[in-house]
Scaffold this active site. Structure first.
Site, PDB file in Angstrom:
ATOM      1  N   GLY A 122      48.207  30.910  49.959  1.00 57.48           N
ATOM      2  CA  GLY A 122      47.468  31.231  51.147  1.00 57.48           C
ATOM      3  C   GLY A 122      48.060  32.654  51.983  1.00 57.48           C
ATOM      4  O   GLY A 122      49.787  32.034  53.169  1.00 57.48           O
ATOM      5  N   TYR A 123      48.269  33.710  51.613  1.00 55.67           N
ATOM      6  CA  TYR A 123      48.908  35.264  51.815  1.00 55.67           C
ATOM      7  C   TYR A 123      47.862  35.578  52.995  1.00 55.67           C
ATOM      8  O   TYR A 123      48.288  35.934  54.006  1.00 55.67           O
ATOM      9  CB  TYR A 123      49.360  36.281  50.936  1.00 55.67           C
ATOM     10  CG  TYR A 123      50.390  35.797  50.338  1.00 55.67           C
ATOM     11  CD1 TYR A 123      50.810  34.321  49.864  1.00 55.67           C
ATOM     12  CD2 TYR A 123      50.761  36.364  48.961  1.00 55.67           C
ATOM     13  CE1 TYR A 123      52.148  34.013  49.266  1.00 55.67           C
ATOM     14  CE2 TYR A 123      51.492  36.615  48.079  1.00 55.67           C
ATOM     15  CZ  TYR A 123      52.324  35.018  48.244  1.00 55.67           C
ATOM     16  OH  TYR A 123      53.257  34.291  47.280  1.00 55.67           O
ATOM     17  N   GLU A 244      54.879  39.400  34.797  1.00 56.81           N
ATOM     18  CA  GLU A 244      54.218  39.914  34.106  1.00 56.81           C
ATOM     19  C   GLU A 244      53.400  41.136  34.465  1.00 56.81           C
ATOM     20  O   GLU A 244      51.914  40.627  34.513  1.00 56.81           O
ATOM     21  CB  GLU A 244      53.299  38.595  33.707  1.00 56.81           C
ATOM     22  CG  GLU A 244      53.985  37.331  33.105  1.00 56.81           C
ATOM     23  CD  GLU A 244      53.381  36.671  32.023  1.00 56.81           C
ATOM     24  OE1 GLU A 244      52.464  37.011  31.883  1.00 56.81           O
ATOM     25  OE2 GLU A 244      54.484  37.055  31.200  1.00 56.81           O
TER      26      GLU A 244
HETATM   27  C1  LIG Z   1      38.900  38.181  43.621  1.00 59.16           C
HETATM   28  C2  LIG Z   1      39.579  37.626  45.104  1.00 59.16           C
HETATM   29  C3  LIG Z   1      40.827  36.820  45.081  1.00 59.16           C
HETATM   30  C4  LIG Z   1      41.098  36.438  46.419  1.00 59.16           C
HETATM   31  N1  LIG Z   1      42.325  35.584  46.734  1.00 59.16           N
HETATM   32  C5  LIG Z   1      43.246  35.260  47.879  1.00 59.16           C
HETATM   33  C6  LIG Z   1      43.961  34.177  46.972  1.00 59.16           C
HETATM   34  O1  LIG Z   1      44.065  32.804  46.476  1.00 59.16           O
HETATM   35  N2  LIG Z   1      44.478  34.022  48.406  1.00 59.16           N
HETATM   36  C7  LIG Z   1      45.071  35.234  49.260  1.00 59.16           C
HETATM   37  O2  LIG Z   1      45.790  35.104  50.007  1.00 59.16           O
HETATM   38  N3  LIG Z   1      44.473  36.399  48.848  1.00 59.16           N
HETATM   39  C8  LIG Z   1      43.387  36.277  48.148  1.00 59.16           C
HETATM   40  N4  LIG Z   1      42.490  37.287  48.219  1.00 59.16           N
HETATM   41  C9  LIG Z   1      42.967  38.733  49.080  1.00 59.16           C
HETATM   42  C10 LIG Z   1      43.051  39.804  48.863  1.00 59.16           C
HETATM   43  O3  LIG Z   1      44.188  39.656  48.663  1.00 59.16           O
HETATM   44  C11 LIG Z   1      42.900  40.805  50.134  1.00 59.16           C
HETATM   45  O4  LIG Z   1      41.637  40.883  49.854  1.00 59.16           O
HETATM   46  C12 LIG Z   1      43.420  42.293  49.794  1.00 59.16           C
HETATM   47  O5  LIG Z   1      44.586  41.926  50.065  1.00 59.16           O
HETATM   48  C13 LIG Z   1      43.424  43.271  50.281  1.00 59.16           C
HETATM   49  O6  LIG Z   1      42.536  42.774  52.091  1.00 59.16           O
HETATM   50  P1  LIG Z   1      41.302  43.189  52.783  1.00 59.16           P
HETATM   51  O7  LIG Z   1      40.436  42.262  51.975  1.00 59.16           O
HETATM   52  O8  LIG Z   1      41.944  42.426  54.389  1.00 59.16           O
HETATM   53  O9  LIG Z   1      41.086  44.763  52.947  1.00 59.16           O
HETATM   54  P2  LIG Z   1      41.660  45.680  53.787  1.00 59.16           P
HETATM   55  O10 LIG Z   1      43.256  45.311  53.553  1.00 59.16           O
HETATM   56  O11 LIG Z   1      40.964  45.429  54.927  1.00 59.16           O
HETATM   57  O12 LIG Z   1      40.688  46.885  53.262  1.00 59.16           O
HETATM   58  C14 LIG Z   1      39.980  47.461  53.496  1.00 59.16           C
HETATM   59  C15 LIG Z   1      39.746  48.689  52.952  1.00 59.16           C
HETATM   60  O13 LIG Z   1      40.677  48.971  52.874  1.00 59.16           O
HETATM   61  C16 LIG Z   1      41.324  49.664  51.987  1.00 59.16           C
HETATM   62  N5  LIG Z   1      42.979  50.422  52.705  1.00 59.16           N
HETATM   63  C17 LIG Z   1      43.615  49.770  53.107  1.00 59.16           C
HETATM   64  N6  LIG Z   1      44.529  49.719  53.633  1.00 59.16           N
HETATM   65  C18 LIG Z   1      44.666  50.965  53.070  1.00 59.16           C
HETATM   66  C19 LIG Z   1      45.786  51.821  53.325  1.00 59.16           C
HETATM   67  N7  LIG Z   1      47.291  52.362  53.353  1.00 59.16           N
HETATM   68  N8  LIG Z   1      45.543  52.981  51.954  1.00 59.16           N
HETATM   69  C20 LIG Z   1      44.561  53.531  52.234  1.00 59.16           C
HETATM   70  N9  LIG Z   1      42.787  52.750  51.719  1.00 59.16           N
HETATM   71  C21 LIG Z   1      43.412  51.422  52.461  1.00 59.16           C
HETATM   72  C22 LIG Z   1      41.344  49.574  51.125  1.00 59.16           C
HETATM   73  O14 LIG Z   1      41.570  49.718  49.979  1.00 59.16           O
HETATM   74  C23 LIG Z   1      39.880  48.578  51.294  1.00 59.16           C
HETATM   75  O15 LIG Z   1      39.612  49.273  50.431  1.00 59.16           O
HETATM   76  C24 LIG Z   1      41.925  37.597  47.681  1.00 59.16           C
HETATM   77  C25 LIG Z   1      40.800  38.843  46.887  1.00 59.16           C
HETATM   78  C26 LIG Z   1      39.583  38.524  46.112  1.00 59.16           C
HETATM   79  C27 LIG Z   1      38.285  39.936  46.241  1.00 59.16           C
END
Ligand SMILES: Cc1cc2nc3c(=O)[nH]c(=O)nc-3n(C[C@H](O)[C@H](O)[C@H](O)COP(=O)(O)OP(=O)(O)OC[C@H]3O[C@@H](n4cnc5c(N)ncnc54)[C@H](O)[C@@H]3O)c2cc1C
Length: 398
Positions: A122-123, A244
């Site tokens: 849950g991050y 890893e």
């Molecule tokens: C398969 C999968 C499994 C996951 N499992 C988990 C889980 O079990 N637990 C959990 O906590 N989370 C999970 N996640 C969530 C994941 O950690 C987030 O989707 C990820 O951190 C991106 O955050 P966001 O989706 O809010 O996108 P955002 O951060 O809102 O990004 C949206 C877009 O903007 C771009 N962007 C954002 N900031 C910048 C920057 N500074 N510079 C350039 N571009 C930028 C990004 O690259 C992206 O294209 C999972 C995601 C996926 C796809």
């Protein structure tokens, strides 16, 4: 035989005996593996001592080196064994081993290994993904009349993979709203059966439930379920990223999937000849082969450096970037080759291999679903854009 060759031989013999043919076939074809099948397979691995051999001996591990572990993982992947352990074995297990209290270790670690507890992570939150430090799920400390202390947690977590199966969730929560973003975060272990925890499924375009949103409404969490000091959660979460790093390249998984595309190229016909002879397919397929071998060679280079005791710098960030883009392009080619025979949503992706439609490529049922699942690989664990930024700043000094 050298140490690794002996290990490869032993792993192959074990898989031949222990991995049920039906499960192996499901993984080979990309079909969905059930929780029961996963639990059964992980128990078999645990009995053999191979579920978490990198854990220390004190916790039923064998203290294996990263290189030895990589050999085991590679053999398992190439033999179409289900992916094991991710969140429980690779994430919360090592965190508890390094940062947990003796009581947390004694309670949780054996239950992770014997499959009694499945964990989820849950991050992320609706407004905190790449910028995780902006998370707002709040944990306020209270003391009851009997003197016991607990956190009352309110907020929500999103994209929580497989929360529907999880018994526990580890969460980053805000315990200090005044401090700088990273400094006011704590790391809590929360029982999913606690009053106030609810899980809303997020069904993907393919009909699979990989994600969920987890709501935390006035959830009471004993203070003993905090890992590390209050407000030290960020550094604990970050320490995980160092584990890893080389495996993030998914070389074996890419190799396995490319073998699937090779099989599709041999089996599926276009214009009266096997797809592998069609120039558009052959060109893309061979380009993917070259990318895979280049990636594999680069990983080997880092592994040699690691064995010689050299420091692995931020350059390893490129391995995740390249490996995740490669796997997407491999799955894209599978879908393009199968054409209209593969649908975004296909109920057969949940079928048993024996029940697949005759006369149709056995890979068709799950090909689109797999493509959409791998779409997430360039997002999870740090998006490609963020990886590019890090490489630009830390490696290229731009
Ligand atoms: C398969 C999968 C499994 C996951 N499992 C988990 C889980 O079990 N637990 C959990 O906590 N989370 C999970 N996640 C969530 C994941 O950690 C987030 O989707 C990820 O951190 C991106 O955050 P966001 O989706 O809010 O996108 P955002 O951060 O809102 O990004 C949206 C877009 O903007 C771009 N962007 C954002 N900031 C910048 C920057 N500074 N510079 C350039 N571009 C930028 C990004 O690259 C992206 O294209 C999972 C995601 C996926 C796809």
């Amino acid at each position: 035989m050298d140490e690794f060759a002996t290990l490869r031989h032993d792993v192959r013999a074990f898989i031949a005996e222990a991995l049920p043919a039906r499960v192996r076939e499901k993984v080979r074809l990309g079909l969905e593996v059930s929780k029961e099948e996963m639990v059964d397979w992980q128990r078999r691995l645990a009995e053999r001592g191979w579920l978490a051999p990198h854990w220390p001996e004190a916790w039923q591990g064998q203290g294996w080196s990263a290189a030895r572990r990589a050999v085991l993982q590679e053999e398992l992947v190439l033999a179409h064994a289900p992916e094991t352990g991710g969140i429980s074995i690779e994430m919360i297990g090592p965190i508890l081993i390094h940062h947990g209290t003796p009581a947390q270790q004694q309670y949780f670690l054996p239950r992770i290994l014997n499959q009694e507890h499945w964990w989820c992570q849950g991050y992320s939150e609706p407004n905190a993904g790449s910028d995780l430090a902006s998370l707002t799920t709040r944990a306020e400390r209270h003391t009851r009349a009997d003197g016991s202390t607990f956190y009352r947690v309110n907020g929500s977590k999103i994209w929580t993979s497989y929360a529907q199966y999880a018994d526990w969730i580890f969460c980053l929560v805000r315990t200090d709203t005044e401090a700088r973003a990273q400094e006011g975060i704590s790391f809590l272990l929360i029982d999913m059966r606690s009053p106030g925890v609810s899980v809303r499924p997020l069904i993907g375009i393919h009909g699979w439930q990989l994600f969920n949103q987890v709501f935390l409404d006035d959830v009471e969490v004993p203070v003993e379920m905090r890992v590390g000091e209050e407000n030290a959660g960020w550094s604990i979460a970050k320490s995980l990223l160092e584990h890893e790093r080389l495996n993030l390249s998914r070389v074996a998984e890419n190799r396995r999937r490319l073998a699937k595309v090779r099989a599709i190229g041999n089996e599926v016909m276009e214009a009266g000849e096997p797809m592998r002879n069609r120039p558009w397919f052959a060109q893309r397929f061979h380009a993917l082969e070259v990318r895979l071998e280049t990636l594999a060679a680069t990983v080997l280079r880092f592994r040699r450096l690691e064995r010689q005791g050299g420091a692995l710098g931020p350059e390893t960030g490129m391995l995740k970037l390249l490996g995740s883009q490669l796997i997407q392009d491999i799955e894209n080619l599978a879908v393009d080759a199968l054409g209209p025979d593969t649908l975004a949503y296909d109920r057969m992706a949940h079928f048993e291999p024996a029940d697949l439609e005759p006369g149709r490529s056995p890979y068709a049922a799950a090909a689109s679903a797999r493509r959409f699942v791998t779409r997430g690989y360039t997002i999870a664990g740090g998006t490609s854009e963020i990886q590019h930024e890090l490489l630009a700043k830390q490696v290229l000094g731009l």
